[in-house]
Motif scaffolding. Sequence first.
Motif, PDB file in Angstrom:
ATOM      1  N   ASP A   1       0.830  -1.213   0.000  1.00 11.07           N
ATOM      2  CA  ASP A   1       0.000   0.000   0.000  1.00 11.07           C
ATOM      3  C   ASP A   1       0.865   1.264   0.000  1.00 11.07           C
ATOM      4  O   ASP A   1       0.594   2.215  -0.728  1.00 11.07           O
ATOM      5  CB  ASP A   1      -0.939   0.026   1.196  1.00 11.07           C
ATOM      6  N   ARG A   2       1.905   1.246   0.810  1.00 12.72           N
ATOM      7  CA  ARG A   2       2.809   2.402   0.882  1.00 12.72           C
ATOM      8  C   ARG A   2       3.512   2.611  -0.461  1.00 12.72           C
ATOM      9  O   ARG A   2       3.625   3.742  -0.945  1.00 12.72           O
ATOM     10  CB  ARG A   2       3.842   2.194   1.983  1.00 12.72           C
ATOM     11  N   ALA A   3       3.950   1.542  -1.077  1.00 12.87           N
ATOM     12  CA  ALA A   3       4.615   1.642  -2.376  1.00 12.87           C
ATOM     13  C   ALA A   3       3.659   2.182  -3.440  1.00 12.87           C
ATOM     14  O   ALA A   3       4.051   3.002  -4.276  1.00 12.87           O
ATOM     15  CB  ALA A   3       5.159   0.281  -2.803  1.00 12.87           C
ATOM     16  N   MET A   4       2.406   1.743  -3.391  1.00 10.55           N
ATOM     17  CA  MET A   4       1.414   2.243  -4.357  1.00 10.55           C
ATOM     18  C   MET A   4       1.192   3.740  -4.169  1.00 10.55           C
ATOM     19  O   MET A   4       1.085   4.486  -5.143  1.00 10.55           O
ATOM     20  CB  MET A   4       0.092   1.504  -4.188  1.00 10.55           C
TER      21      MET A   4
ATOM     22  N   ILE B   1       1.086  -5.838 -10.233  1.00  7.33           N
ATOM     23  CA  ILE B   1       1.421  -7.160 -10.785  1.00  7.33           C
ATOM     24  C   ILE B   1       2.207  -7.965  -9.754  1.00  7.33           C
ATOM     25  O   ILE B   1       1.938  -9.146  -9.533  1.00  7.33           O
ATOM     26  CB  ILE B   1       2.202  -7.012 -12.096  1.00  7.33           C
ATOM     27  N   PHE B   2       3.180  -7.321  -9.127  1.00  9.32           N
ATOM     28  CA  PHE B   2       3.963  -7.993  -8.096  1.00  9.32           C
ATOM     29  C   PHE B   2       3.059  -8.492  -6.965  1.00  9.32           C
ATOM     30  O   PHE B   2       3.180  -9.628  -6.504  1.00  9.32           O
ATOM     31  CB  PHE B   2       5.022  -7.045  -7.541  1.00  9.32           C
ATOM     32  N   ALA B   3       2.153  -7.648  -6.526  1.00  3.91           N
ATOM     33  CA  ALA B   3       1.270  -8.001  -5.416  1.00  3.91           C
ATOM     34  C   ALA B   3       0.367  -9.182  -5.787  1.00  3.91           C
ATOM     35  O   ALA B   3       0.095 -10.042  -4.937  1.00  3.91           O
ATOM     36  CB  ALA B   3       0.427  -6.804  -5.026  1.00  3.91           C
ATOM     37  N   GLN B   4      -0.079  -9.248  -7.021  1.00  6.18           N
ATOM     38  CA  GLN B   4      -0.944 -10.340  -7.441  1.00  6.18           C
ATOM     39  C   GLN B   4      -0.196 -11.657  -7.555  1.00  6.18           C
ATOM     40  O   GLN B   4      -0.767 -12.721  -7.351  1.00  6.18           O
ATOM     41  CB  GLN B   4      -1.589 -10.018  -8.790  1.00  6.18           C
TER      42      GLN B   4
ATOM     43  N   ALA C   1       2.706   3.658 -14.469  1.00  2.00           N
ATOM     44  CA  ALA C   1       3.427   2.436 -14.846  1.00  2.00           C
ATOM     45  C   ALA C   1       4.036   1.762 -13.611  1.00  2.00           C
ATOM     46  O   ALA C   1       4.019   0.532 -13.496  1.00  2.00           O
ATOM     47  CB  ALA C   1       4.515   2.761 -15.868  1.00  2.00           C
ATOM     48  N   MET C   2       4.568   2.568 -12.713  1.00  2.00           N
ATOM     49  CA  MET C   2       5.129   1.996 -11.479  1.00  2.00           C
ATOM     50  C   MET C   2       4.035   1.353 -10.644  1.00  2.00           C
ATOM     51  O   MET C   2       4.237   0.282 -10.064  1.00  2.00           O
ATOM     52  CB  MET C   2       5.851   3.075 -10.673  1.00  2.00           C
ATOM     53  N   ARG C   3       2.868   2.003 -10.567  1.00  2.00           N
ATOM     54  CA  ARG C   3       1.745   1.418  -9.825  1.00  2.00           C
ATOM     55  C   ARG C   3       1.324   0.089 -10.450  1.00  2.00           C
ATOM     56  O   ARG C   3       1.000  -0.864  -9.740  1.00  2.00           O
ATOM     57  CB  ARG C   3       0.579   2.397  -9.777  1.00  2.00           C
ATOM     58  N   ASN C   4       1.323   0.031 -11.786  1.00  2.00           N
ATOM     59  CA  ASN C   4       0.970  -1.220 -12.466  1.00  2.00           C
ATOM     60  C   ASN C   4       1.958  -2.328 -12.122  1.00  2.00           C
ATOM     61  O   ASN C   4       1.562  -3.471 -11.890  1.00  2.00           O
ATOM     62  CB  ASN C   4       0.913  -1.021 -13.977  1.00  2.00           C
TER      63      ASN C   4
END
Length: 46
Positions: A21-24, A38-41, A31-34
């Motif tokens: 959440d903090r990284a988002m 993807i990493f989180a999923q 693009a970074m949020r995407n």
Amino acid sequence: MSMIERFRQRRQVSRQNRDIDRAMQNAMTPAMRNEIAIFAQRRQPF
């Protein structure tokens, strides 16, 4: 699995969720949020 192991596992999952959440929130571009999403999923469930 012992009760202590389950507690530690839940605590670790919560910590990872907060980190994601903090990284988002701090991601500079969509693009970074995407990439973070993807990493989180793809992370391994416990």
